[in-house]
Design a protein around this motif. Structure first.
Motif, PDB file in Angstrom:
ATOM      1  N   TRP A 183       0.814  -1.207   0.000  1.00 48.71           N
ATOM      2  CA  TRP A 183       0.000   0.000   0.000  1.00 48.71           C
ATOM      3  C   TRP A 183       0.853   1.265   0.000  1.00 48.71           C
ATOM      4  CZ3 TRP A 183      -4.851  -0.946  -1.137  1.00 48.71           C
ATOM      5  CH2 TRP A 183      -5.344  -2.224  -0.874  1.00 48.71           C
ATOM      6  N   PRO A 184       0.315   2.371  -0.500  1.00 48.68           N
ATOM      7  CA  PRO A 184       1.074   3.630  -0.559  1.00 48.68           C
ATOM      8  C   PRO A 184       1.551   4.065   0.821  1.00 48.68           C
ATOM      9  CG  PRO A 184      -0.944   3.801  -1.837  1.00 48.68           C
ATOM     10  CD  PRO A 184      -1.034   2.513  -1.073  1.00 48.68           C
ATOM     11  N   ASP A 185       2.838   4.359   0.911  1.00 53.86           N
ATOM     12  CA  ASP A 185       3.457   4.827   2.157  1.00 53.86           C
ATOM     13  C   ASP A 185       3.272   3.845   3.310  1.00 53.86           C
ATOM     14  OD1 ASP A 185       4.151   7.136   0.774  1.00 53.86           O
ATOM     15  OD2 ASP A 185       2.361   8.212   1.432  1.00 53.86           O
ATOM     16  N   GLY A 186       2.936   2.600   3.001  1.00 56.78           N
ATOM     17  CA  GLY A 186       2.768   1.592   4.037  1.00 56.78           C
ATOM     18  C   GLY A 186       1.554   1.792   4.909  1.00 56.78           C
ATOM     19  N   VAL A 187       0.632   2.671   4.490  1.00 62.50           N
ATOM     20  CA  VAL A 187      -0.577   2.939   5.280  1.00 62.50           C
ATOM     21  C   VAL A 187      -1.684   1.993   4.843  1.00 62.50           C
ATOM     22  CG1 VAL A 187      -2.320   4.648   5.895  1.00 62.50           C
ATOM     23  CG2 VAL A 187       0.072   5.347   5.573  1.00 62.50           C
ATOM     24  N   LEU A 188      -2.203   1.214   5.769  1.00 66.39           N
ATOM     25  CA  LEU A 188      -3.235   0.238   5.445  1.00 66.39           C
ATOM     26  C   LEU A 188      -4.545   0.954   5.077  1.00 66.39           C
ATOM     27  CD1 LEU A 188      -2.569  -2.387   8.258  1.00 66.39           C
ATOM     28  CD2 LEU A 188      -1.645  -2.314   5.930  1.00 66.39           C
ATOM     29  N   PRO A 189      -5.270   0.442   4.086  1.00 65.40           N
ATOM     30  CA  PRO A 189      -6.461   1.147   3.581  1.00 65.40           C
ATOM     31  C   PRO A 189      -7.706   0.956   4.423  1.00 65.40           C
ATOM     32  CG  PRO A 189      -6.167  -0.888   2.384  1.00 65.40           C
ATOM     33  CD  PRO A 189      -4.998  -0.794   3.329  1.00 65.40           C
ATOM     34  N   MET A 190      -7.695  -0.063   5.283  1.00 66.48           N
ATOM     35  CA  MET A 190      -8.887  -0.357   6.082  1.00 66.48           C
ATOM     36  C   MET A 190      -8.486  -1.213   7.276  1.00 66.48           C
ATOM     37  SD  MET A 190     -10.471  -2.997   3.282  1.00 66.48           S
ATOM     38  CE  MET A 190      -9.822  -1.948   1.953  1.00 66.48           C
ATOM     39  N   LYS A 191      -9.385  -1.386   8.208  1.00 67.18           N
ATOM     40  CA  LYS A 191      -9.122  -2.213   9.378  1.00 67.18           C
ATOM     41  C   LYS A 191      -9.592  -3.641   9.124  1.00 67.18           C
ATOM     42  CE  LYS A 191     -10.082   1.802  12.304  1.00 67.18           C
ATOM     43  NZ  LYS A 191     -11.010   2.379  13.321  1.00 67.18           N
ATOM     44  N   PRO A 192      -8.964  -4.622   9.770  1.00 68.28           N
ATOM     45  CA  PRO A 192      -9.414  -6.010   9.602  1.00 68.28           C
ATOM     46  C   PRO A 192     -10.881  -6.196   9.952  1.00 68.28           C
ATOM     47  CG  PRO A 192      -7.284  -5.944  10.695  1.00 68.28           C
ATOM     48  CD  PRO A 192      -7.767  -4.526  10.615  1.00 68.28           C
ATOM     49  N   GLU A 193     -11.356  -5.462  10.955  1.00 70.77           N
ATOM     50  CA  GLU A 193     -12.757  -5.592  11.345  1.00 70.77           C
ATOM     51  C   GLU A 193     -13.700  -5.158  10.233  1.00 70.77           C
ATOM     52  OE1 GLU A 193     -11.014  -2.846  14.001  1.00 70.77           O
ATOM     53  OE2 GLU A 193      -9.815  -4.508  13.219  1.00 70.77           O
ATOM     54  N   ASP A 194     -13.231  -4.226   9.395  1.00 71.65           N
ATOM     55  CA  ASP A 194     -14.073  -3.776   8.293  1.00 71.65           C
ATOM     56  C   ASP A 194     -14.408  -4.939   7.368  1.00 71.65           C
ATOM     57  OD1 ASP A 194     -14.122  -1.085   9.087  1.00 71.65           O
ATOM     58  OD2 ASP A 194     -12.210  -0.690   8.114  1.00 71.65           O
ATOM     59  N   LEU A 195     -13.410  -5.755   7.043  1.00 75.38           N
ATOM     60  CA  LEU A 195     -13.642  -6.884   6.149  1.00 75.38           C
ATOM     61  C   LEU A 195     -14.442  -7.984   6.844  1.00 75.38           C
ATOM     62  CD1 LEU A 195     -10.166  -6.937   4.418  1.00 75.38           C
ATOM     63  CD2 LEU A 195     -12.350  -6.427   3.340  1.00 75.38           C
ATOM     64  N   ASP A 196     -14.279  -8.109   8.162  1.00 75.93           N
ATOM     65  CA  ASP A 196     -15.106  -9.067   8.907  1.00 75.93           C
ATOM     66  C   ASP A 196     -16.584  -8.717   8.768  1.00 75.93           C
ATOM     67  OD1 ASP A 196     -12.870 -10.418   9.737  1.00 75.93           O
ATOM     68  OD2 ASP A 196     -12.742  -9.389  11.666  1.00 75.93           O
ATOM     69  N   ASP A 197     -16.877  -7.431   8.829  1.00 73.16           N
ATOM     70  CA  ASP A 197     -18.262  -6.987   8.716  1.00 73.16           C
ATOM     71  C   ASP A 197     -18.745  -7.029   7.268  1.00 73.16           C
ATOM     72  OD1 ASP A 197     -18.212  -6.511  11.436  1.00 73.16           O
ATOM     73  OD2 ASP A 197     -17.756  -4.379  11.225  1.00 73.16           O
ATOM     74  N   PHE A 198     -17.848  -6.774   6.335  1.00 75.05           N
ATOM     75  CA  PHE A 198     -18.259  -6.691   4.936  1.00 75.05           C
ATOM     76  C   PHE A 198     -18.661  -8.039   4.364  1.00 75.05           C
ATOM     77  CE2 PHE A 198     -17.150  -6.882   0.375  1.00 75.05           C
ATOM     78  CZ  PHE A 198     -18.140  -6.026  -0.092  1.00 75.05           C
ATOM     79  N   ILE A 199     -18.170  -9.131   4.909  1.00 73.75           N
ATOM     80  CA  ILE A 199     -18.485 -10.447   4.334  1.00 73.75           C
ATOM     81  C   ILE A 199     -19.992 -10.699   4.315  1.00 73.75           C
ATOM     82  CG2 ILE A 199     -18.238 -11.685   6.528  1.00 73.75           C
ATOM     83  CD1 ILE A 199     -17.104 -14.031   4.950  1.00 73.75           C
ATOM     84  N   VAL A 200     -20.708 -10.173   5.307  1.00 74.01           N
ATOM     85  CA  VAL A 200     -22.166 -10.333   5.319  1.00 74.01           C
ATOM     86  C   VAL A 200     -22.777  -9.530   4.172  1.00 74.01           C
ATOM     87  CG1 VAL A 200     -24.272 -10.010   6.660  1.00 74.01           C
ATOM     88  CG2 VAL A 200     -22.165 -10.722   7.796  1.00 74.01           C
ATOM     89  N   TRP A 201     -22.292  -8.301   3.989  1.00 68.52           N
ATOM     90  CA  TRP A 201     -22.782  -7.467   2.887  1.00 68.52           C
ATOM     91  C   TRP A 201     -22.495  -8.144   1.547  1.00 68.52           C
ATOM     92  CZ3 TRP A 201     -23.800  -1.768   3.257  1.00 68.52           C
ATOM     93  CH2 TRP A 201     -23.955  -1.352   4.579  1.00 68.52           C
ATOM     94  N   ALA A 202     -21.294  -8.719   1.415  1.00 66.46           N
ATOM     95  CA  ALA A 202     -20.908  -9.366   0.163  1.00 66.46           C
ATOM     96  C   ALA A 202     -21.806 -10.561  -0.141  1.00 66.46           C
ATOM     97  CB  ALA A 202     -19.453  -9.808   0.230  1.00 66.46           C
ATOM     98  N   ALA A 203     -22.067 -11.383   0.875  1.00 62.72           N
ATOM     99  CA  ALA A 203     -22.913 -12.566   0.673  1.00 62.72           C
ATOM    100  C   ALA A 203     -24.311 -12.163   0.221  1.00 62.72           C
ATOM    101  CB  ALA A 203     -22.976 -13.388   1.958  1.00 62.72           C
ATOM    102  N   ILE A 204     -24.858 -11.136   0.841  1.00 64.77           N
ATOM    103  CA  ILE A 204     -26.192 -10.666   0.453  1.00 64.77           C
ATOM    104  C   ILE A 204     -26.169 -10.128  -0.977  1.00 64.77           C
ATOM    105  CG2 ILE A 204     -27.968  -8.940   0.924  1.00 64.77           C
ATOM    106  CD1 ILE A 204     -27.236  -9.171   3.891  1.00 64.77           C
ATOM    107  N   GLY A 205     -25.117  -9.365  -1.311  1.00 64.24           N
ATOM    108  CA  GLY A 205     -25.008  -8.828  -2.667  1.00 64.24           C
ATOM    109  C   GLY A 205     -24.893  -9.907  -3.717  1.00 64.24           C
ATOM    110  N   VAL A 206     -24.101 -10.954  -3.428  1.00 56.86           N
ATOM    111  CA  VAL A 206     -23.926 -12.058  -4.376  1.00 56.86           C
ATOM    112  C   VAL A 206     -25.246 -12.783  -4.617  1.00 56.86           C
ATOM    113  CG1 VAL A 206     -22.904 -14.337  -4.680  1.00 56.86           C
ATOM    114  CG2 VAL A 206     -21.476 -12.432  -3.967  1.00 56.86           C
ATOM    115  N   VAL A 207     -25.934 -13.145  -3.546  1.00 53.63           N
ATOM    116  CA  VAL A 207     -27.155 -13.947  -3.673  1.00 53.63           C
ATOM    117  C   VAL A 207     -28.280 -13.136  -4.310  1.00 53.63           C
ATOM    118  CG1 VAL A 207     -28.931 -15.217  -2.429  1.00 53.63           C
ATOM    119  CG2 VAL A 207     -26.522 -15.448  -1.763  1.00 53.63           C
TER     120      VAL A 207
END
Length: 286
Positions: free
Chosen positions: A57-81
């Motif tokens: 990542w640019p300047d070694g700064v992470l773009p998001m927190k791990p918890e963000d992706l933990d929460d997003f998996i539910v959104w992704a599953a709903i979007g896919v189905v």
């Protein structure tokens, strides 16, 4: 006898793998469903690894927190189905579902559209990134990088289910599918599993870890969209079109899959061509 072994192989035997992995009473676990579940879980795990690696990542700064992706998996599953089912209804068999609207909810009977699922996930990513203050294209990039694995698994499940088979052919690796009529056909599901799954994943892996393209928001996502579109258009020349649609515009080659994939190729090229490296990392909203 020797002449017999010199004859070309007419076809390969269909493996006849049970589409149901496990069944307990009325509850059945299908390979098709397993493909979706494993694909979503892998994309989530892989996205977390990418998002947690500062070298990417640019300047070694992470773009998001791990918890963000933990929460997003539910959104992704709903979007896919929801997106996948809605896309199939609208793009592939609208007349049937107008006549039998309750069948829309019978997802266990099959009928999912990748293009619809993609639109559903894009909508989910856009809304989620705005809510969490994450750069939308960076979320798209990390999610897209792991999606090909799930695509490949689902295509293998299509093969096991003896569905979405290819056009009649006499190539040595042709297969006579149980419900494909008295023809030997292209195993087009495996072509898609190879191109949309393995090849596309390797290409994206090179972009993320060798070319460091996660530092250029939307390049990896654009490569995914373009790569899938090109792979799908290519395989459509070997895949039997959906029976209820057939070939379009009076041709013997143009299919709905080609029409839906062409805008993806153009959008992917645009995304890659206009992507610019981030020279200074933007602070993440809290």
């Amino acid at each position: 006898m020797n002449e017999y072994f010199l004859l070309p192989l007419a076809s390969l035997p269909f493996p006849n793998i049970n589409p149901i992995l496990v069944q307990i009473g009325p509850l059945a676990v299908h390979w098709y469903g397993i493909g979706y579940i494993v694909g979503i879980l892998f994309a989530w795990w892989y996205a977390k690894r990418l998002a947690a690696n500062p070298k990417l990542w640019p300047d070694g700064v992470l773009p998001m927190k791990p918890e963000d992706l933990d929460d997003f998996i539910v959104w992704a599953a709903i979007g896919v189905v929801l997106g996948g089912r809605t896309g199939y209804v609208l793009f592939y068999d609208l007349a049937r579902y107008i006549a039998h609207p309750l069948d829309i909810f019978a997802v266990w009977q099959g009928g999912m559209s990748f293009h619809g699922g993609l639109l559903g996930v894009i909508l989910a990513m856009t809304l989620f990134s705005i809510k969490r203050g994450i750069r939308t294209w960076s979320l798209f990039d990390v999610v897209a990088a792991g999606v090909p694995v799930g695509l490949g698994l689902v295509r293998v499940a299509n093969f096991i289910n003896s569905e979405l088979w290819g056009r009649p052919t006499d190539v040595p690796w042709a297969i006579e599918f149980p419900n494909g009529g008295p023809f030997t056909r292209h195993p087009s599901q495996l072509y898609e599993a190879l191109l949309e799954g393995l090849v596309l994943f390797v290409v994206l892996r090179i972009l993320t870890h060798s070319r460091f393209k996660l530092k250029t928001p939307r390049f990896v996502g654009g490569a995914f969209i373009c790569g899938y579109g090109l792979s799908r258009i290519f395989v459509e020349f070997f895949r039997e079109p959906d029976q209820q649609l057939g070939y379009l515009l009076g041709t013997n080659w143009l299919t709905m899959g080609m029409i839906l994939s062409t805008p993806m190729v153009l959008a992917g090229i645009w995304a890659m061509a206009t992507a610019k490296p981030v020279t200074q990392a933007q602070p993440q909203a809290t």
